[in-house]
Design an enzyme around this catalytic site. Structure first.
Site, PDB file in Angstrom:
ATOM      1  CE  LYS A  85      -2.252  -0.717   3.821  1.00  0.00           C
ATOM      2  NZ  LYS A  85      -1.769  -2.029   4.298  1.00  0.00           N
ATOM      3  NE  ARG A  94      -4.231  -0.930   9.877  1.00  0.00           N
ATOM      4  CZ  ARG A  94      -3.264  -0.207   9.415  1.00  0.00           C
ATOM      5  NH1 ARG A  94      -3.477   0.923   8.850  1.00  0.00           N
ATOM      6  NH2 ARG A  94      -2.027  -0.590   9.510  1.00  0.00           N
ATOM      7  NE  ARG A 150       7.379  -2.799   6.036  1.00  0.00           N
ATOM      8  CZ  ARG A 150       6.079  -2.507   6.096  1.00  0.00           C
ATOM      9  NH1 ARG A 150       5.440  -2.156   5.006  1.00  0.00           N
ATOM     10  NH2 ARG A 150       5.445  -2.593   7.233  1.00  0.00           N
ATOM     11  NE  ARG A 181       6.371  -0.298  10.280  1.00  0.00           N
ATOM     12  CZ  ARG A 181       5.212  -0.325   9.629  1.00  0.00           C
ATOM     13  NH1 ARG A 181       5.090   0.237   8.451  1.00  0.00           N
ATOM     14  NH2 ARG A 181       4.172  -0.910  10.172  1.00  0.00           N
ATOM     15  NE  ARG A 204       2.035  -4.549  11.237  1.00  0.00           N
ATOM     16  CZ  ARG A 204       3.155  -4.558  10.501  1.00  0.00           C
ATOM     17  NH1 ARG A 204       4.228  -5.137  10.950  1.00  0.00           N
ATOM     18  NH2 ARG A 204       3.165  -3.992   9.325  1.00  0.00           N
TER      19      ARG A 204
END
Ligand code: ADP
Ligand code: ZN
Length: 219
Positions: free
Chosen positions: A13, A88, A127, A160, A171
């Site tokens: 996203k 969300r 990531r 992160r 998540r």
């Protein structure tokens, strides 16, 4: 034109939303980025959000919607916005509809970026993100030119804390329970377009622009 990018964590996203916003000349709002900035700056909002983010949970609607509405009031949002990471859940979706309606606007299209769970886990574990400008990288798919440094601004790249595996799994669970129902919600409103999110980022970007009916927009 107001567009929402919907998809699981790791669906791409952020990368796609920034691209679409630039290409279509729209403002870009990522609630995750706004929260991370608040945490980094140690503001009251950041202090409230920190616990939830570290746990992989959603921040309370009250503070999330408040923060979003404040950002939405900026003049750069008048001509349209690409939303990334908001709404969300259904409550947030309804709050957004209401806020836009007050400005005689609405959501035009919701792009659902579909990616398999296996691929999501692979992407999130590799990531790296720029601490300064939030640009995302991936150790194998999209490495920076200089290790540990952002190509765009030279900022430091970091992993992160919520990309650690146990939190990622949480998540994904939160996503399925709270966010996935939005796919139904926007389908019923006739606004959902589904896009295959696997493959190279540039390919996915092309699919999105096409799905938005903007294949001929100048780049
Ligand atoms: P992701 O990679 O999971 O899409 P984001 O950067 O969008 O991550 O969000 C990171 C975290 O910030 C979330 O796990 C959540 O704690 C918080 N957050 C971001 N957007 C929202 C939202 N709309 N509602 C509640 N919490 C949010
Ligand atoms: Zn950067």
């Amino acid at each position: 034109m107001n567009i929402i990018l919907l998809g699981a964590p790791g669906a791409g996203k952020g990368t796609q939303a920034a691209y679409v916003a630039k290409r279509l000349n729209l403002a870009y709002i990522a609630t995750g980025d706004l929260f991370r900035k608040a945490v980094e700056q140690g503001t009251e909002l950041g202090k409230q959000a920190k616990y939830y983010m570290e746990e992989g949970k959603l921040c309370p609607d009250e503070i999330t919607i408040g923060m979003l509405l404040e950002r939405l009031a900026n003049p750069d949002c008048q001509t349209g916005v690409v939303f990334d990471g908001f709404p969300r859940n259904l409550n947030q979706a309804e709050a957004l509809d209401k806020a836009l309606a007050q400005q005689s606007q609405g959501i035009d299209k919701v792009v659902y970026i579909k990616v398999s769970e296996e691929e999501l886990l692979r992407r999130l574990s590799g990531r790296w993100v720029c601490r300064n400008c939030q640009a995302p990288y991936h150790i194998t798919d999209f490495p920076p030119q200089i290790q540990g440094r952002c190509d765009k601004c030279g900022g430091e790249l970091y992993q992160r804390p919520d990309d650690a595996t146990p939190t990622v799994k949480k998540r994904l669970k939160v996503y399925l329970a709270a966010t996935a129902p939005l796919i139904d919600y926007y389908t019923r409103l006739g606004k959902l377009v589904e896009v295959d999110g696997e493959g190279k980022a540039e390919k996915v970007a092309k699919r999105i622009i096409k799905a938005l009916g903007k294949g001929d927009a100048v780049s």
